[in-house]
Design an enzyme around this catalytic site. Structure first.
Site, PDB file in Angstrom:
ATOM      1  N   HIS A   8     -19.094 -79.872  62.845  1.00 54.30           N
ATOM      2  CA  HIS A   8     -19.306 -81.276  63.205  1.00 54.30           C
ATOM      3  C   HIS A   8     -18.531 -82.192  62.257  1.00 54.30           C
ATOM      4  O   HIS A   8     -18.290 -81.840  61.099  1.00 54.30           O
ATOM      5  CB  HIS A   8     -20.799 -81.601  63.165  1.00 54.30           C
ATOM      6  CG  HIS A   8     -21.620 -80.670  63.991  1.00 54.30           C
ATOM      7  ND1 HIS A   8     -22.284 -79.577  63.452  1.00 54.30           N
ATOM      8  CD2 HIS A   8     -21.871 -80.654  65.332  1.00 54.30           C
ATOM      9  CE1 HIS A   8     -22.907 -78.928  64.427  1.00 54.30           C
ATOM     10  NE2 HIS A   8     -22.674 -79.561  65.568  1.00 54.30           N
ATOM     11  N   SER A  23     -24.349 -81.591  70.429  1.00 54.31           N
ATOM     12  CA  SER A  23     -24.572 -82.033  69.052  1.00 54.31           C
ATOM     13  C   SER A  23     -23.618 -83.128  68.607  1.00 54.31           C
ATOM     14  O   SER A  23     -23.897 -83.823  67.624  1.00 54.31           O
ATOM     15  CB  SER A  23     -24.467 -80.847  68.086  1.00 54.31           C
ATOM     16  OG  SER A  23     -23.197 -80.227  68.186  1.00 54.31           O
ATOM     17  N   ASP A  32     -19.643 -79.959  58.312  1.00 49.13           N
ATOM     18  CA  ASP A  32     -20.234 -78.633  58.102  1.00 49.13           C
ATOM     19  C   ASP A  32     -19.431 -77.493  58.720  1.00 49.13           C
ATOM     20  O   ASP A  32     -19.949 -76.408  58.933  1.00 49.13           O
ATOM     21  CB  ASP A  32     -21.666 -78.603  58.655  1.00 49.13           C
ATOM     22  CG  ASP A  32     -21.726 -78.939  60.144  1.00 49.13           C
ATOM     23  OD1 ASP A  32     -20.654 -79.047  60.782  1.00 49.13           O
ATOM     24  OD2 ASP A  32     -22.836 -79.086  60.683  1.00 49.13           O
TER      25      ASP A  32
END
Length: 379
Positions: free
Chosen positions: A346, A42, A343
């Protein structure tokens, strides 16, 4: 003549081996990569996991794109700043079937991916390798089978790469964090540490696969300070003596550092095994830790405050809200640019930009060359 050969033939390169670390004289020259092929999780996913499963919700993407872009971020990721630095379009996710353009590369990274099978995502590095090999094979077949009619150009040529671009492209790899994170959740610190050689053996094999497919210029990120993620700190700070001087979870960072030490050894081994390729090892860990250590001096709020979602009392994913006992959980912050963490897991766009500005010029690289000069290492 291809761009990599043009770089080495016209401008030249002086490399002196010093304990495995080459000194490079480049004279300010730059390479022209026709494409980027990225593999990862991610931290560099530009829409793969979102396309495969469920789309991300606002406010993801709000800062730069104005809408969710498949990135776990309010805006751009480091891979986006890499593309911009090389004057290339932002990478389309390989798994995204709508609005994609692979003329200048493709992104095989997906959120939750690990090097080893299992873990958070089915799209481990071996699957990403298989996807790339199939992608390359089908491109080559298409160019072979479909020749243009006289005076016309097949429409696919405007959004698919040319076969020759694969050997001249830049190959970026940023993966491994989820192997450690999943291990921390399901085993012990010591078991994760002992698993590192096996994890990196799979990484080593994947790079050899890419080399067999013609990849020659590699830009490899190590893993970041997992112990400094707000998510990790929230669940790891209760144990006495667990935090370092900056408030990060020390045992997890120590394992990440050991992973990076062994990864660097593997990259050095790859240089010896594949002398026809160029490998740049990028110490993203140090760049990220430097930002976290000096957050307030750099204009950020407390590095453990995050902007979207919640882990305090209740786990609310970014983009969702919940009212529990009259308390609203999940409201996003008003100024993401002041937050390092988007968040809790990240990084924000502003943090990604800060880090990109410090790694793309070669300051945290071995050898210390900028990303725009890496083709000079290709001999």
């Amino acid at each position: 003549m291809d761009s990599a050969r043009l770089c080495r033939c016209v401008f030249g390169l002086m490399v002196v081996g010093l304990v495995g670390l080459p000194q490079v004289v480049l004279g300010g020259r730059r390479c022209n990569f026709p494409a980027i092929y990225n593999f990862g999780d991610s931290n560099s996913d530009t829409g793969g996991i979102s396309a495969a499963f469920a789309a991300l919700h606002p406010p993801n993407g709000e800062t730069f794109f104005g809408h969710p872009s498949g990135r776990y971020c309010d805006g751009r990721l480091i891979i986006d700043f890499i593309a911009e630095e090389l004057k290339l379009p932002l990478l389309s996710a390989y798994l995204d079937s709508v609005g994609t353009n692979f003329r200048h590369g493709a992104n095989f990274a997906t959120g939750g991916s690990s090097i080893l099978p299992g873990g958070y995502s089915p799209f481990h590095l071996g699957i990403q390798m298989s996807q790339f090999i199939q992608f390359k094979s089908r491109i080559s077949a298409l160019y072979t089978q479909l020749s243009p009619s006289a005076g016309t150009t097949p429409p696919f040529k405007s959004f698919l790469p040319r076969p020759k671009d694969f050997s001249n492209a830049l190959y970026t790899i940023d993966i491994g964090q989820n192997d450690l994170s999943y291990g921390f959740q399901h085993t012990t610190i010591e078991q994760v540490r002992l698993s590192i050689p096996n994890i990196l053996s799979q990484f080593f094999q994947a790079v050899h696969q890419l080399y067999k497919e013609g990849a020659r210029v590699f830009w490899v990120h190590n893993t970041g300070p997992i112990g400094c993620l707000p998510y990790t700190v929230i669940y790891g700070r209760s144990k006495p003596g667990n935090l370092d001087q900056n408030g990060c979870v020390k045992p997890q960072n120590e394992v990440a550092q050991e992973f990076n030490r062994q990864l660097k050894e593997r990259v050095f081994q790859l240089r010896a095994d594949l002398p026809g390729a160029a490998f740049t090892y990028v110490d993203v860990y140090s760049a990220k830790y430097a930002l976290i250590s000096s957050a307030k001096n750099e204009g950020f709020v407390d590095p453990f405050e995050f902007c979207c979602g919640s882990f305090y009392g209740y786990h609310i994913d970014c983009g969702k809200k919940a009212i529990i006992n009259g308390t609203v959980y999940g409201n996003p912050c008003h100024n993401p640019s002041m937050h390092i963490s988007w968040d809790g897991i990240h990084y924000s766009e502003s943090a990604n930009l800060w880090i990109a500005n410090r790694i793309l010029n070669g300051s945290f690289s071995d050898p210390p060359v900028s990303i725009g000069e890496t083709c000079f290492l290709y001999q």
